[in-house]
Structures are given as structure tokens and as C-alpha cells.
Design a protein around this motif. Structure first.
Motif, short mmCIF file in Angstrom:
data_model
loop_
_atom_site.label_atom_id
_atom_site.label_comp_id
_atom_site.label_asym_id
_atom_site.label_seq_id
_atom_site.Cartn_x
_atom_site.Cartn_y
_atom_site.Cartn_z
N UNK A 57 0.80 -1.21 0.00
CA UNK A 57 0.00 0.00 0.00
C UNK A 57 0.84 1.26 0.00
N UNK A 58 2.03 1.21 0.56
CA UNK A 58 2.88 2.40 0.59
C UNK A 58 4.11 2.25 -0.29
N UNK A 59 4.50 1.02 -0.57
CA UNK A 59 5.70 0.78 -1.38
C UNK A 59 5.33 -0.19 -2.50
N UNK A 60 4.75 0.35 -3.56
CA UNK A 60 4.22 -0.49 -4.64
C UNK A 60 5.31 -1.21 -5.43
N UNK A 61 6.58 -0.91 -5.17
CA UNK A 61 7.65 -1.60 -5.89
C UNK A 61 7.88 -3.02 -5.37
N UNK A 62 7.27 -3.36 -4.21
CA UNK A 62 7.37 -4.72 -3.68
C UNK A 62 6.35 -5.63 -4.35
N UNK A 63 6.75 -6.88 -4.59
CA UNK A 63 5.82 -7.94 -4.95
C UNK A 63 6.01 -9.04 -3.93
#
Length: 123
Positions: free
Chosen positions: A76-82
Motif C-alpha cells: 500500500x505504501x511501497x508499490x515496488x514490492x511484490x
């Protein structure tokens, strides 16, 4: 969350890189939640590529729930994570991937998971 965990994490919150976009006021609680997961449930950390880490977790439903909640909150805050949470054959893993620009963020997270999981009392 135990107030002591929040204090300990607040004193050591520089492990989360500055690339984190979580509002400053929320950082100590999120960091403490990750620290608790790492210390209480991570049994191994593996790196298969620079942008990938695999956390081996205790195969328990409560651990799966906590990991899923943290993954959802973090994206939700760090969209670069999968995040990919997998339960199969009596094992539970949390795969974490990032793009090339955010490898240092994953490096910090994997290092912290390794550090904190080493403090867990093994059965």
C-alpha cells in the motif's frame, strides 16, 4: 504490540532505507511488526537473485495471516514490492521481489530478517 518492541525498533529504525514512503509516524509500528515476524517466525532467508528474497516461515495459520497482512500493508505504501505467500507441502514461504531500482531496499529487509531470525529460540 509490546511497547518494548516499539521502543527497541524505534531506536534501531535506520535499517529501513530512506526509499520507504511510509509516513514517519507509522514507521516504528510497521518496523516493529516486521521485526516481530522475523524474530518469531522466520526459519531461513534465501536470495535467489539480486531482486528476490525468500523467507521460510513457520508453517502455521497465524504466521500466514500475519505475513499476508504485512505484505498487503507494505504494498500500500511501497508499490515496488511484490509479495507471494505460498503454503504447500507443510511449508510456508514469503517470496519478495523488487525491481532493479529498489534492490537496496530488499537487501536491507533481507539483512534484517536474517539478523532477527538468528535471535529466535529454536525448538
Amino acid at each position: 504490540m509490546d511497547p518494548q518492541q516499539v521502543r527497541d525498533t524505534t531506536q534501531d529504525e535506520d535499517w529501513a532505507p530512506q526509499a520507504c514512503t511510509l509516513p514517519t509516524a507509522e514507521r516504528p509500528l510497521r518496523l516493529a511488526a516486521f521485526d516481530a515476524l522475523f524474530a518469531e517466525a522466520v526459519t531461513g532467508v534465501r536470495r535467489s537473485a539480486p531482486g528476490q528474497a525468500r523467507l521460510e516461515l513457520l508453517p502455521e495459520p497465524t504466521v500466514a495471516g500475519i505475513a499476508a497482512e504485512l505484505a498487503a500493508a507494505e504494498t500500500g505504501c511501497c508499490s515496488f514490492f511484490t509479495f507471494t505467500l505460498t503454503a504447500t507441502g507443510g511449508a510456508l514461504t514469503l517470496e519478495i521481489s523488487v525491481d532493479e531500482q529498489h534492490i537496496e531496499v530488499l537487501d536491507a529487509l533481507a539483512a534484517r530478517a536474517t539478523e532477527k531470525s538468528a535471535t529466535r529460540t529454536r525448538p
